[in-house]
Design an enzyme around this catalytic site. Structure first.
Site, mmCIF file in Angstrom:
data_model
loop_
_atom_site.group_PDB
_atom_site.id
_atom_site.type_symbol
_atom_site.label_atom_id
_atom_site.label_comp_id
_atom_site.label_asym_id
_atom_site.label_seq_id
_atom_site.Cartn_x
_atom_site.Cartn_y
_atom_site.Cartn_z
ATOM 1 N N GLU A 62 0.828 -1.205 0.000
ATOM 2 C CA GLU A 62 0.000 0.000 0.000
ATOM 3 C C GLU A 62 0.864 1.258 0.000
ATOM 4 O OE1 GLU A 62 -2.992 0.168 -0.673
ATOM 5 O OE2 GLU A 62 -3.709 -1.866 -0.361
ATOM 6 N N TYR A 145 -6.046 6.057 4.934
ATOM 7 C CA TYR A 145 -6.237 5.057 3.884
ATOM 8 C C TYR A 145 -5.439 3.781 4.179
ATOM 9 C CZ TYR A 145 -5.537 2.274 -0.155
ATOM 10 O OH TYR A 145 -5.454 1.172 -0.968
ATOM 11 N N ASP A 163 -8.789 5.667 -1.299
ATOM 12 C CA ASP A 163 -7.632 6.255 -1.970
ATOM 13 C C ASP A 163 -8.142 6.997 -3.208
ATOM 14 O OD1 ASP A 163 -8.262 4.282 -3.760
ATOM 15 O OD2 ASP A 163 -6.251 3.456 -3.905
#
Ligand code: SF4
Length: 389
Positions: A62, A145, A163
């Protein structure tokens, strides 16, 4: 395909309506959930971070994907995890080695934050990422996020992740035209994301909506004709999909003039010539990365004069800088630079201060061990350094 009945009056292209949604709106949301959860397993790309539920590996993916496209991120991700397979391995590694692995991905604060956070995870949480939003958010570089992605995908918690891709899909599904850079816009997105989240399946749903945003509901020319939720997408039904999300007003990009010193020194032992590089201090833009000694060129200076000044002030060296032999351009998120490359001879040894905290004379063979800034990589290519040696 029969178009389901939708209460379009409920959505005014503004704030999400408060209170209980109408029956038809509840039905629309349920169909979107079901369609996405059914579609995703059939079309999902086989990406390395999708073969694991290890919170560390999901975290690394991520962080990399925040500002990097998937095809670029995949080889970096695999090499990074080969080198740093656990939180402990990352925490133990020197920052220089981590930055060298990050070189080329840009946004180096991500790598510095990963490193600092890994050390805290070892210190505070015994090497395992916490399954708790507040504890995750207390770690450097973990915003709402990434915390929601880790909690939902790795730990199966009902957290809505938002996101850029997901935000775009949500604004279209709800035909929301508010300004996403404002607090009201962010609140609206959170409300929409929560409204769609299927309890107990948040990880799968978040991943599905990310995939939709990455492959179908793309920024320009969304592929509504193959979209599994086109019959329930308000923007598509109203023909406003290309107008969502609302574009922020564009400001002109500032431009800066820089000069970089190309200082070579013969090796007394007869080895290859060495190149002077300096390391930026850990905080701030490109912190911890190595670069050619660089100066901002003032309005009344030539590039050579700017370099003589900067090398005297920040490296304690007398420099003889020549006229530029090449120029490279580079874009950052908020400005662009044009860098004149000047051959330089220097006397004495560098004593870095100010913006730099270390200096090295490197050979081409040392290059893999130093994380070079993107503009330095371009500069060395323009100068032909290390390519024909
Ligand atoms: Fe995006 Fe079009 Fe699908 Fe709506 S129908 S979610 S605009 S791709």
């Amino acid at each position: 395909m029969n178009e389901p009945k939708i209460d379009r009056s409920e959505h005014s292209q503004g704030e999400p309506s408060q209170g209980e949604p109408s029956r038809s709106e509840q039905g629309r949301r349920a169909r979107i959930r079901a369609a996405l959860l059914d579609w995703y397993p059939r079309v999902r790309r086989d990406l390395p971070w999708r073969r694991t539920r290890d919170p560390y590996r999901i975290w690394v993916s991520e962080v990399m994907l925040q500002q990097t496209q998937v095809p670029t991120a995949v080889p970096y991700y695999e090499r990074f995890l080969e080198e740093f397979p656990t939180v402990e391995a990352l925490a133990r590694a020197p920052l220089d080695r981590i930055l060298a692995h990050w070189q080329g991905l840009g946004y180096y604060a991500r790598a510095r934050n990963l490193h600092a956070a890994a050390r805290l995870v070892v210190e505070r949480h015994g090497g395992r990422l916490p399954a708790d939003r507040a504890a995750l958010r207390a770690l450097p570089g973990i915003g709402p996020y990434i915390a929601a992605a880790i909690l939902s995908i790795a730990y199966g918690q009902d957290e809505a992740a938002i996101d850029t891709n997901i935000a775009r899909v949500l604004t279209r599904l709800f035909d929301y035209d508010g300004d996403l850079t404002r607090a009201a816009g962010r609140r609206a997105l959170e409300a929409y994301a929560r409204a769609l989240l299927p309890p107990g399946r948040a990880g799968a749903f978040n991943t599905a909506i990310m995939e939709l945003g990455a492959t179908v509901c793309v920024a320009r020319a969304p592929r509504c004709e193959v979209c599994p939720v086109h019959a329930d997408c308000l923007a598509h039904l109203r023909g406003t999909e290309e107008l969502r999300p609302r574009r922020p007003e564009k400001r002109p990009t500032p431009y800066r003039a820089h000069a970089a010193a190309y200082c070579l020194r013969a090796d007394p032992a007869g080895g290859p010539e060495r190149l002077l590089v300096v390391r930026r201090v850990p905080s701030g833009l490109l912190g911890g990365m190595w670069e050619l000694p660089t100066a901002e060129v003032g309005a009344a200076e030539t590039p050579a004069e700017a370099l003589r000044r900067a090398l005297a002030e920040h490296l304690g060296m007398a420099a003889h800088a020549g006229e530029p032999v090449a120029r490279v351009e580079h874009g950052y998120s908020h400005f662009r630079v044009g860098v004149d490359l000047c051959p330089c001879t220097v006397e004495g040894e560098p004593r870095p201060t100010g913006a730099w905290d270390a200096a090295r004379w490197i050979t081409p063979a040392d290059r893999p061990s130093v994380g070079l800034t993107g503009v330095t990589v371009k500069a060395l290519a323009a100068l032909g350094w290390a390519e024909d040696r």
